[in-house]
Every structure is written in C-alpha cells, then in structure tokens.
Scaffold this motif. Structure first.
Motif, short mmCIF file in Angstrom:
data_model
loop_
_atom_site.label_atom_id
_atom_site.label_comp_id
_atom_site.label_asym_id
_atom_site.label_seq_id
_atom_site.Cartn_x
_atom_site.Cartn_y
_atom_site.Cartn_z
N GLY A 252 0.65 -1.21 -0.02
CA GLY A 252 0.04 0.02 0.00
C GLY A 252 0.81 1.37 0.02
O GLY A 252 1.95 1.02 -0.01
N HIS A 253 0.20 2.42 -0.13
CA HIS A 253 0.73 3.53 -0.04
C HIS A 253 0.17 4.62 0.45
O HIS A 253 -0.96 4.89 -0.15
CB HIS A 253 1.43 4.20 -1.29
CG HIS A 253 2.54 4.86 -1.04
ND1 HIS A 253 2.99 6.15 -0.29
CD2 HIS A 253 3.96 4.92 -1.62
CE1 HIS A 253 4.14 6.55 -0.60
NE2 HIS A 253 4.95 6.10 -1.08
N GLY A 254 0.39 5.15 1.68
CA GLY A 254 -0.50 6.17 2.49
C GLY A 254 0.04 7.60 2.28
O GLY A 254 -0.22 8.28 3.08
N ASN A 255 0.45 7.75 1.19
CA ASN A 255 1.02 9.17 0.83
C ASN A 255 0.95 9.56 -0.53
O ASN A 255 1.70 10.02 -1.22
CB ASN A 255 2.64 9.42 1.56
CG ASN A 255 2.88 10.48 1.89
OD1 ASN A 255 2.16 11.38 2.54
ND2 ASN A 255 4.28 11.20 1.74
N VAL A 256 -0.38 9.39 -1.09
CA VAL A 256 -0.69 9.69 -2.42
C VAL A 256 -1.05 11.01 -2.50
O VAL A 256 -2.31 11.23 -1.94
CB VAL A 256 -1.33 8.43 -3.19
CG1 VAL A 256 -1.78 9.05 -4.53
CG2 VAL A 256 -0.71 7.22 -3.16
N ALA A 257 -0.76 12.02 -3.30
CA ALA A 257 -1.55 13.39 -3.17
C ALA A 257 -3.08 13.34 -3.60
O ALA A 257 -3.24 12.58 -4.85
CB ALA A 257 -0.64 14.28 -4.02
N HIS A 258 -3.82 13.71 -2.94
CA HIS A 258 -5.28 13.44 -3.44
C HIS A 258 -5.79 15.04 -3.57
O HIS A 258 -5.80 15.89 -2.76
CB HIS A 258 -5.91 12.78 -2.39
CG HIS A 258 -7.43 12.70 -2.45
ND1 HIS A 258 -7.75 11.76 -3.54
CD2 HIS A 258 -8.60 13.16 -2.07
CE1 HIS A 258 -9.00 11.80 -3.65
NE2 HIS A 258 -9.59 12.43 -2.67
N PRO A 259 -6.54 15.39 -4.73
CA PRO A 259 -7.01 14.16 -5.81
C PRO A 259 -5.91 14.19 -6.92
O PRO A 259 -6.40 13.75 -8.11
CB PRO A 259 -8.34 14.75 -6.23
CG PRO A 259 -8.14 16.42 -6.12
CD PRO A 259 -7.07 16.49 -5.06
N HIS A 260 -4.77 14.80 -6.87
CA HIS A 260 -3.84 14.91 -8.06
C HIS A 260 -3.27 13.55 -8.27
O HIS A 260 -2.95 13.14 -9.48
CB HIS A 260 -2.64 15.56 -7.68
CG HIS A 260 -3.11 17.05 -7.03
ND1 HIS A 260 -3.51 17.18 -5.63
CD2 HIS A 260 -2.91 18.34 -7.70
CE1 HIS A 260 -3.59 18.55 -5.62
NE2 HIS A 260 -3.51 19.29 -6.83
N GLY A 261 -3.34 12.35 -7.44
CA GLY A 261 -2.89 11.26 -7.91
C GLY A 261 -1.47 10.91 -7.97
O GLY A 261 -0.74 10.25 -8.96
N ILE A 262 -0.57 11.71 -7.21
CA ILE A 262 0.95 11.84 -7.47
C ILE A 262 1.57 11.02 -6.19
O ILE A 262 1.12 11.62 -4.89
CB ILE A 262 1.42 13.11 -7.54
CG1 ILE A 262 0.78 13.61 -8.78
CG2 ILE A 262 3.05 13.06 -7.65
CD1 ILE A 262 0.85 15.35 -8.94
N LEU A 263 2.41 10.36 -6.48
CA LEU A 263 3.02 9.63 -5.22
C LEU A 263 3.88 10.67 -4.68
O LEU A 263 4.73 11.15 -5.35
CB LEU A 263 3.83 8.45 -5.77
CG LEU A 263 4.35 7.30 -4.83
CD1 LEU A 263 3.29 6.53 -4.19
CD2 LEU A 263 5.24 6.48 -5.65
N ILE A 264 3.95 10.67 -3.38
CA ILE A 264 4.73 11.56 -2.60
C ILE A 264 5.58 10.81 -1.88
O ILE A 264 5.34 9.85 -0.95
CB ILE A 264 3.87 12.45 -1.49
CG1 ILE A 264 2.82 13.35 -2.16
CG2 ILE A 264 4.73 13.26 -0.85
CD1 ILE A 264 3.58 14.45 -3.15
#
Length: 454
Positions: A252-264
C-alpha cells in the motif's frame, strides 16, 4: 479470461525463451536470457512496455554494491536478509530471502557495468526497515526513467519485443509448458511455442474481485498500480497445480497526493514529518512505513490525511521527479507559519499548532515513534493525501531461480515467474513490506530466470 489448454499440434511461431510482460522484470529477464545465448521474445499487452515500475520511484535495495563501497557504506547480504525477515515477522521462505539478498548487489552492478545504467545510492535519508542506506536509483529517482533505459537497452541488444498482445491461453503438455495464445486488440489470435516460459506479467491489484477476496482490508483504497494487473498468472498457475503464497500481501501507500494522484516520497515523513487527520491530530506511529500508512490513512474521516513537513525536508524530497511534479501542480502547500499552512490545507489552526508542539525533542512520543532532536521549522509544507493499493505482493510460489513450484513441492520443468506474478518477501499482509522489495524481487528473480537452463 486466463485459460490453460493442451498443446496444439503446431504453433504459428516458436522461440527458445518466451517472456510474458515487458515491465522491469520482463526486460531484465530478456537481457539475462539474451546474454546467456538464448533466442528471446518479449510479449507485452500495452502499446509500449512500461508496467507498474513506471508508476514507482524505481528504487531497488541492494546490499554490498560497488556504489555503496564508493560512498563508504558497509553492508552485506546477511544484514539485508535479517532486515527483510524482521519486517516480515519471519513469515518468508528463508531460502528465497537469501537468494534475493545475495543476488541484489550482483544484479545492480551487472546492469550498471554491462549496460551502462547510471545507478547511484540514496545517501541523504533512511527508508523504513532498512538498517543501511541501500536504495539504488537512476538520476531522476523515477521508475519511468528506469523503464525507458531498460527498453532502450533491450532495443539496442536487438531483442524481439511485440506489443499489444495479451497472453490469454497458456498451453501445456502435462507439467511442461509448450507456449501461449496471444490476443490482438482486434480480437484475432496467434500462438507462440517456447522451450521456456517466464511469467513477468502481473499481480492482481487491478482485479477488484480478487482484491476483495484476498485483501478486503484494502478494498476501499485508490488503485494506483498498472491496470494490466488482472491476475492471469495466478489463474494459470492455480489451474496447472502450482502453489501460491501470501495472496493477502500487498504494497500500500498512504502518501498519495489527493486528488492529484501523485506519489509523494516517504522521505517527507521519514526525515521528520508527521501525518494528521482532518481535525489536525496525529493518529499513528508514522515510523512503521508507507505501506502500513495506507490502512491508517483510510481509517481516518473521509479516508484522507495531511502530511506535514518543512522546507528542509522538501529540499530532500525534491530529488524525486514525482515530488517536483506535485509541487508544480499545486498539491504541495507552503506557508511561513503553521496558521498559514492550516488555512491553506483547510485544517483547524489551533489543533495543528498543538500537534506540532507536542512532538518531543528526544525520545518516544505517545505513539511510540522515536525522535532525535530534529524539529519542524518555518517555512512549513503540507499535502493532502489518501491511501492507495500500489501492487500485490503474493503470487506463485517459486524457488530462488524463479522456477514455479507445484502444490506437490516439485518444480515445473520450464515455467518461471517473477515480478508481480511471483510471491515476494513481504510476509502475509501489508505490515511486512520493506521499501523497494517488489522491484528487488523483479530484478533479481527476473535475471535468475533469464539465465536458467531447461
């Protein structure tokens, strides 16, 4: 629909080594098989080979590389294997862990020396679970660069790659695999026979029915992986009598910019940042890692959280292309004061200020996270994030060469799996995930499968 069927009387085309999937795993396997003197064909469902790696940071952990030695870092496979097993609560096959740990440095050094891939080791921050700095990546720290470099290398080696062909039927004669049927976008089919088949195709994160069946606790997460991950490899293997392992495991990844959908990058947390919910309060021990963060964030109101850090940390994160993209799109907010950041993010200012002030200068906080004197200072930064399912970690059971193992414990003579098709070393759930291990398994097992003789 993935199917298995008896071998036809004849195939339209025959090759020595057939690789299903043109992501990082498939292309590394192709390079290894080609170097071993095999006739190789890679088939890929997408118009251009990319896979899940193109969506990642493209970082590969490896212990004892020439790059670590050049940077004055001491590391070795035994230490790496211990780290993997500790994070996975000793749920992994020790032989597979050892194979990955011992194969990591040779694979990275081989790609760099033989094919001129410009790897370097990340030296300015630590990844959760790793006792040494052993993450290796290309200059942009982006998986797309890794994929592009591998694709260009495969082309330079004149290895055959056919795109827009999805493998739909796997053919066999008893336990021996004889080839596959490929389906074109127009619905037409063609068959390819082979002496060796390497499944480098996919996990099953894009198959919501399989996700619900095997990992219901992450079912509500945003799907952030490659849509081609539909689970054909597991279906084929199960139909043939192959063993599967840890189908509940995922990254999983709990750091995805929302709603941009970019992995931080998790560096924004690992270097001293925190996560707060909509009421401005921390809710967990962020030091556990970004895969564990997916469930923690999804459990918050609205399934969102806010990663809070500062300009110093942003400077470290900026080496990642994804982070720079997030800044360019306005996902990352910056303010000279915490009140200003709270306003930009829509958070209660008093609660956010109290949360940051409560971080101790030394020792453990109320969540069990250890601190060592680094404080967040103005200017402050923040980004709204959600939890995502990036890819599945379970799959077909293999040995250290990627050879698929049957439910009877015996290997299939000419069937190999790696990448998303094979079980990795994450344990049985998300808590065992160690940063970069998915790509590590793809590269090391892909190389081993490519080199293997049948």
């Amino acid at each position: 629909m993935a199917e298995v069927a008896p071998s036809p009387n004849a195939f339209d085309l025959e090759v020595e080594t057939l690789i299903v999937g043109g992501g990082a795993c498939g292309m590394v396997a192709a390079l290894a098989a080609h170097e071993a003197g095999q006739e190789v064909l890679v088939v890929e469902a997408d118009p251009v080979p990319q896979g899940s790696t193109a969506l990642s940071a493209g970082l590969i952990p490896a212990a004892g590389t020439s790059f670590q030695r050049a940077a004055g870092m001491e590391d070795d496979p035994a230490r790496f294997a211990t780290d993997i097993q500790k994070k996975a609560k000793n749920e992994n096959d020790p032989a597979l862990v050892q194979a990955l740990a011992e194969g990591s440095a040779p694979a990275i050094d081989w790609l760099a020396a033989r094919f001129d891939l410009p790897f370097s080791v990340v030296t300015d921050f630590d990844y959760p679970g790793h006792s040494r700095r052993r993450m290796h990546g290309l200059p942009s720290r982006a998986g797309r660069e890794l994929i592009d470099r591998l694709r260009a290398t495969v082309e330079a080696q004149e290895i055959m790659v056919i795109c827009e062909r999805r493998a739909t039927v796997l053919h066999h004669r008893g336990r021996r695999i004889t080839g596959v049927t490929l389906t074109r976008p127009d619905g037409g089919t063609e068959t390819v026979g082979c002496a060796k088949l390497i499944l480098a195709c996919n996990g099953f994160g894009g198959n919501r029915a399989m996700v619900t069946e095997h990992m219901p606790d992450i079912d509500s997460a945003v799907w952030f992986g490659h849509d081609g991950n539909r689970g054909e490899a597991v279906d084929w293997g199960t139909a043939l009598g192959a063993a599967t392992r840890h189908l509940s495991a995922y990254q999983g990844h709990g750091n995805v910019a929302h709603p941009h959908g970019i992995l931080i990058t998790w560096a924004v947390i690992g270097e001293g940042g925190v996560q707060v919910n909509r009421v401005g309060r921390r809710f967990w021990n962020e030091a556990q890692g970004y895969s564990e963060a997916a469930r923690a964030v999804l459990a918050q109101p609205g399934g969102v959280a806010f990663s809070i850090f500062d300009a110093r940390i942003a400077g470290i994160a900026r080496q990642f292309e994804d982070f720079r993209s997030a800044e360019a799109q306005g996902a990352v907010k910056t303010a000279d004061t915490l009140d200003g950041l709270a306003e930009a993010l829509g958070l209660p200012a008093d609660a956010l200020a109290e949360t940051i002030a409560a971080i101790p200068p030394e020792g453990e906080d109320a969540f069990g996270r250890a601190w060592s004197g680094q404080r967040l200072e103005a200017p402050f930064c923040g980004v709204r994030v959600t939890g995502a399912l990036f890819h599945t970690q379970g799959g077909l059971e293999t040995d250290g060469t990627g050879r698929v193992i049957g439910t009877d414990g015996a290997p299939f003579p000419n069937l190999f799996a790696a990448g998303g098709a094979a079980c990795g070393v994450s344990g049985s759930g998300d808590s065992g995930y160690l940063s970069g291990n998915g790509l590590l398994a793809a590269v090391v097992l892909g190389r081993a499968a490519g080199m293997a003789e049948v």
